[in-house]
Write an enzyme that holds these catalytic residues in place. Structure first.
Site, PDB file in Angstrom:
ATOM      1  N   LEU A 265       0.875  -1.342   0.106  1.00  0.00           N
ATOM      2  CA  LEU A 265      -0.056  -0.058  -0.160  1.00  0.00           C
ATOM      3  C   LEU A 265       0.981   1.067   0.000  1.00  0.00           C
ATOM      4  CD1 LEU A 265      -2.862  -0.998   2.423  1.00  0.00           C
ATOM      5  CD2 LEU A 265      -2.645  -1.510   0.148  1.00  0.00           C
TER       6      LEU A 265
ATOM      7  N   ARG B  45       1.974  15.298   5.737  1.00  0.00           N
ATOM      8  CA  ARG B  45       3.030  15.993   6.914  1.00  0.00           C
ATOM      9  C   ARG B  45       4.562  15.745   6.519  1.00  0.00           C
ATOM     10  NH1 ARG B  45       1.919  12.710  11.925  1.00  0.00           N
ATOM     11  NH2 ARG B  45       0.465  11.317  10.615  1.00  0.00           N
TER      12      ARG B  45
ATOM     13  N   LYS C 185       5.150  10.444  -1.043  1.00  0.00           N
ATOM     14  CA  LYS C 185       5.966   9.927   0.482  1.00  0.00           C
ATOM     15  C   LYS C 185       6.974   8.820   0.237  1.00  0.00           C
ATOM     16  CE  LYS C 185       3.523   8.135   3.853  1.00  0.00           C
ATOM     17  NZ  LYS C 185       2.754   8.327   5.167  1.00  0.00           N
TER      18      LYS C 185
ATOM     19  N   GLN D 187      -4.947   3.890  -7.305  1.00  0.00           N
ATOM     20  CA  GLN D 187      -5.960   3.985  -6.465  1.00  0.00           C
ATOM     21  C   GLN D 187      -6.194   5.528  -6.172  1.00  0.00           C
ATOM     22  OE1 GLN D 187      -5.435   3.958  -2.215  1.00  0.00           O
ATOM     23  NE2 GLN D 187      -7.700   3.199  -1.713  1.00  0.00           N
TER      24      GLN D 187
ATOM     25  N   ASN E  33      -2.506  -3.003  16.002  1.00  0.00           N
ATOM     26  CA  ASN E  33      -2.276  -3.392  14.756  1.00  0.00           C
ATOM     27  C   ASN E  33      -1.228  -2.704  13.898  1.00  0.00           C
ATOM     28  OD1 ASN E  33      -2.773  -4.600  11.978  1.00  0.00           O
ATOM     29  ND2 ASN E  33      -4.424  -2.892  11.641  1.00  0.00           N
TER      30      ASN E  33
ATOM     31  N   ASN F 172       5.778   9.166   8.478  1.00  0.00           N
ATOM     32  CA  ASN F 172       4.623  10.287   8.142  1.00  0.00           C
ATOM     33  C   ASN F 172       5.168  11.597   8.051  1.00  0.00           C
ATOM     34  OD1 ASN F 172       2.276   8.626   8.188  1.00  0.00           O
ATOM     35  ND2 ASN F 172       2.934   8.347  10.412  1.00  0.00           N
TER      36      ASN F 172
ATOM     37  N   ALA G 140      54.776  16.170  -9.109  1.00  0.00           N
ATOM     38  CA  ALA G 140      53.642  16.783  -8.726  1.00  0.00           C
ATOM     39  C   ALA G 140      52.882  17.714  -9.645  1.00  0.00           C
ATOM     40  CB  ALA G 140      54.176  17.887  -7.608  1.00  0.00           C
TER      41      ALA G 140
ATOM     42  N   TYR H 171      41.361  15.340 -23.254  1.00  0.00           N
ATOM     43  CA  TYR H 171      40.034  15.824 -24.002  1.00  0.00           C
ATOM     44  C   TYR H 171      40.373  17.144 -24.779  1.00  0.00           C
ATOM     45  CZ  TYR H 171      35.128  17.669 -24.051  1.00  0.00           C
ATOM     46  OH  TYR H 171      33.950  18.033 -24.404  1.00  0.00           O
TER      47      TYR H 171
HETATM   48  C1  UD1 Z   1      -3.833   1.818   9.615  1.00  0.00           C
HETATM   49  C2  UD1 Z   1      -4.515   0.625  10.349  1.00  0.00           C
HETATM   50  C3  UD1 Z   1      -4.471   0.688  11.787  1.00  0.00           C
HETATM   51  C4  UD1 Z   1      -2.926   0.388  12.133  1.00  0.00           C
HETATM   52  C5  UD1 Z   1      -2.179   1.531  11.450  1.00  0.00           C
HETATM   53  C6  UD1 Z   1      -0.678   1.292  11.631  1.00  0.00           C
HETATM   54  C7  UD1 Z   1      -6.714   0.444   8.919  1.00  0.00           C
HETATM   55  C8  UD1 Z   1      -8.184   0.994   8.867  1.00  0.00           C
HETATM   56  N1  UD1 Z   1      -6.082   0.834   9.885  1.00  0.00           N
HETATM   57  O1  UD1 Z   1      -4.196   2.954  10.241  1.00  0.00           O
HETATM   58  O2  UD1 Z   1      -5.367  -0.325  12.308  1.00  0.00           O
HETATM   59  O3  UD1 Z   1      -2.732   0.393  13.528  1.00  0.00           O
HETATM   60  O4  UD1 Z   1      -2.555   1.643   9.831  1.00  0.00           O
HETATM   61  O5  UD1 Z   1      -0.127   2.268  11.204  1.00  0.00           O
HETATM   62  O6  UD1 Z   1      -6.148  -0.207   8.207  1.00  0.00           O
HETATM   63  N2  UD1 Z   1      -3.153   3.781   2.099  1.00  0.00           N
HETATM   64  C9  UD1 Z   1      -3.646   3.697   0.825  1.00  0.00           C
HETATM   65  N3  UD1 Z   1      -4.669   4.116   0.372  1.00  0.00           N
HETATM   66  C10 UD1 Z   1      -5.945   4.291   1.070  1.00  0.00           C
HETATM   67  C11 UD1 Z   1      -5.403   4.394   2.575  1.00  0.00           C
HETATM   68  C12 UD1 Z   1      -4.152   4.257   3.107  1.00  0.00           C
HETATM   69  O7  UD1 Z   1      -2.815   3.230  -0.004  1.00  0.00           O
HETATM   70  O8  UD1 Z   1      -6.792   4.683   0.843  1.00  0.00           O
HETATM   71  C13 UD1 Z   1      -2.019   3.476   2.657  1.00  0.00           C
HETATM   72  C14 UD1 Z   1      -1.106   4.458   3.345  1.00  0.00           C
HETATM   73  O9  UD1 Z   1      -0.366   5.062   2.264  1.00  0.00           O
HETATM   74  C15 UD1 Z   1      -0.162   3.857   4.331  1.00  0.00           C
HETATM   75  C16 UD1 Z   1      -1.225   2.568   4.730  1.00  0.00           C
HETATM   76  O10 UD1 Z   1      -2.053   2.448   3.881  1.00  0.00           O
HETATM   77  O11 UD1 Z   1       0.875   3.436   3.725  1.00  0.00           O
HETATM   78  C17 UD1 Z   1      -1.818   2.842   5.946  1.00  0.00           C
HETATM   79  O12 UD1 Z   1      -2.725   3.935   5.933  1.00  0.00           O
HETATM   80  P1  UD1 Z   1      -2.754   5.186   7.320  1.00  0.00           P
HETATM   81  O13 UD1 Z   1      -3.788   6.413   6.544  1.00  0.00           O
HETATM   82  O14 UD1 Z   1      -1.440   5.557   7.725  1.00  0.00           O
HETATM   83  O15 UD1 Z   1      -3.690   4.063   8.081  1.00  0.00           O
HETATM   84  P2  UD1 Z   1      -3.886   4.386   9.688  1.00  0.00           P
HETATM   85  O16 UD1 Z   1      -5.254   5.431   9.625  1.00  0.00           O
HETATM   86  O17 UD1 Z   1      -2.698   4.964  10.469  1.00  0.00           O
END
Ligand code: UD1
Ligand code: MG
Length: 458
Positions: A13, A20, A27, A78, A171, A229, A382, A389
């Site tokens: 993902l 940020r 990122k 996405q 998680n 982040n 030296a 070139y």
């Molecule tokens: C998510 C988890 C949470 C976990 C945390 C760990 C879910 C709902 N929650 O939360 O349980 O504790 O990660 O860091 O899964 N991303 C996409 N597309 C999207 C949304 C996110 O590619 O539509 C990617 C982001 O770039 C990132 C990762 O998924 O790499 C997690 O997304 P982020 O928004 O950081 O998740 P959290 O809300 O922190």
């Protein structure tokens, strides 16, 4: 591969915006230890020999697929980004049902292959969540277990009750699931939650409802699951990783003047009794032989340095090979394609490029040796410069064994200095210099009789 383990699909993902970071660059393309975050994850994924790797990207146009084009991965856009569950959905058309699917995050760069391997072993036919216990779990999804300790579901911070927020097991986001079931669960996701997102984490309760085992695994090191982040987190994780690598070198017997002042952006292999002073940077693949010493503030990239060689401070070595027992620096620069045999001395303000220098030769001061073949036991005076070139093309200079060039000589390539030849000081060599003879091109010295310095007019 263990035959109890199913083949693997990997989904990374990487669509998050990274607000940020305050950067125009996606990122996952920011660098940690000299490589984009996503490249760390892809390298780790590749080690697991998956059937399919699918990167879900979002921001920055085609920058992400372009930057990672060396990997045979599927890149899936996405747009819009409706949550982690929605993100994994985008990858599903590329995944085969007979495999497990491992979900990784592109902004969690230091995940280690051993931890993922452990998850694979734990899987069976069920689900595996990678979890950690945190003193301060704020912001993370919490792992909700029943009285028997079995995982029931994951609840996101924003949807959690005060009691659930007390749970310290969180998680990490990294999970492994049977692909066929994952496909069915994702199709059933709802976004009726506090963030209006399709949560990947909701599949856990679905697995439990279906009677599938939900296992958990823990990473071997807390830093493996740290996400990026902000630039502050990036800088912190960079330091952590450098400390990990420095500790690894120390444990192998390498002497580091200060383990907090070394940067390894790639791989550094060291023989026995290697000593590295402060402020050195190693990039790409660097190999240091036994007893090599590297002086302070040297930068070494993609190079092999053989046993016993001393590199004095502030030297810069790029894509070069250095033989045994050489003396390099201080302030030496070896540019790509420099190949030094044993016992070569390269001194201060000497630049070597795309040249071979045979054993025992010395260029100790203020020289440029480019596109040259230098024999053994040559003394480069030296300030000797190879003028390689002509304004349009590069030409080679050949200097035979035991030759000696006078200080401040210019060798206009293509040109050959014969074996044992000597060039007078300030020679401008336009034709080959014969073997074993003295060649002088500088004008004869004269003293002008009766000459007086001008005097200031009154
Ligand atoms: C998510 C988890 C949470 C976990 C945390 C760990 C879910 C709902 N929650 O939360 O349980 O504790 O990660 O860091 O899964 N991303 C996409 N597309 C999207 C949304 C996110 O590619 O539509 C990617 C982001 O770039 C990132 C990762 O998924 O790499 C997690 O997304 P982020 O928004 O950081 O998740 P959290 O809300 O922190
Ligand atoms: Mg979020």
């Amino acid at each position: 591969m263990n035959d109890t383990m199913k083949p693997l699909n990997i989904v990374i993902l990487a669509a998050g915006k990274g607000t940020r970071m305050y950067s125009d660059k996606p990122k996952v393309l920011h660098h940690l230890a000299g490589r984009p975050l996503l490249q760390h994850v892809l390298d780790c994924a590749t080690q697991l020999q998956p059937r399919q790797v699918c990167v879900v990207y979002g921001h920055g146009g085609e920058a992400v697929p372009q930057a990672m084009s060396q990997y045979s991965a599927q890149f899936v856009l996405q747009e819009p980004q409706l949550g982690t569950g929605h993100a994994v959905q985008q990858a599903m058309p590329h995944l085969d049902d007979g495999s497990h699917t491992l979900v990784l995050y592109g902004d969690v760069p230091l995940m280690q292959h051993a931890t993922l391997h452990q998850m694979q072993h734990a899987a069976g036919n069920g689900l595996v969540l990678l979890t950690v216990n945190l003193e301060n779990p704020v912001g993370y999804g919490r792992i909700v277990r029943d009285a028997e300790g079995d995982v029931q579901r994951i609840v996101e911070e924003k949807d959690a009750t005060p009691e659930e927020r007390e749970i310290s097991e969180v998680n990490t986001g990294i999970l492994l699931a049977p692909t066929r079931e994952l496909r069915a669960w994702l199709a059933k996701l709802q976004n009726n939650n506090a963030q209006g997102e399709y949560y990947l984490t909701d599949i856990v309760a679905m697995a439990v409802e279906q009677g599938l085992a939900v296992h958990t695994a823990q990473p071997a090191h807390a830093w493996e699951v740290e996400g990026i982040n902000s630039k502050t987190q990036l800088a912190k994780l960079e330091r952590t990783w450098q400390q990990v690598q420095a500790a690894h070198l120390l444990a192998q017997g390498v002497t580091l003047a200060d383990p907090a002042r070394i940067d390894i952006r790639g791989s550094l292999a060291c023989g026995r009794d290697v000593e590295i002073d402060v402020g050195c940077i190693f990039e790409g693949d660097v190999n240091l032989g036994d007893n090599v010493r590297v002086g302070a503030y040297s930068v070494i990239r993609n190079a092999t340095i053989a046993a016993g060689t001393r590199i004095a401070p502030y030297s810069h070595i790029d894509s070069s090979q250095v033989g045994a027992n050489c003396h390099i620096g201080p302030f030496s620069r070896l540019r790509p394609g420099s190949k030094l045999a044993d016992e070569v001395h390269i001194g201060n303000f000497v630049e070597v490029k795309n040249s071979e220098i045979a054993a025992g030769s010395k260029a100790n001061h203020l020289s440029y040796i480019g596109d040259s073949t230098v024999g053994s036991k040559v003394n480069i005076g030296a300030g000797t410069i190879t003028a390689n070139y002509d304004g349009a093309n590069k030409h080679r200079t050949v200097i035979g064994d035991n030759a000696s060039t006078g200080a401040n000589s210019v060798l206009i390539a293509p040109v050959t200095v014969g074996q044992g030849a000597t060039l007078g000081a300030a020679t401008v060599l336009r034709k080959d210099a014969p073997e074993n003879q003295l060649t002088i091109t500088a004008g004869r010295q004269q003293t002008v009789p009766g000459w007086k310095r001008p005097e200031k007019k009154k």
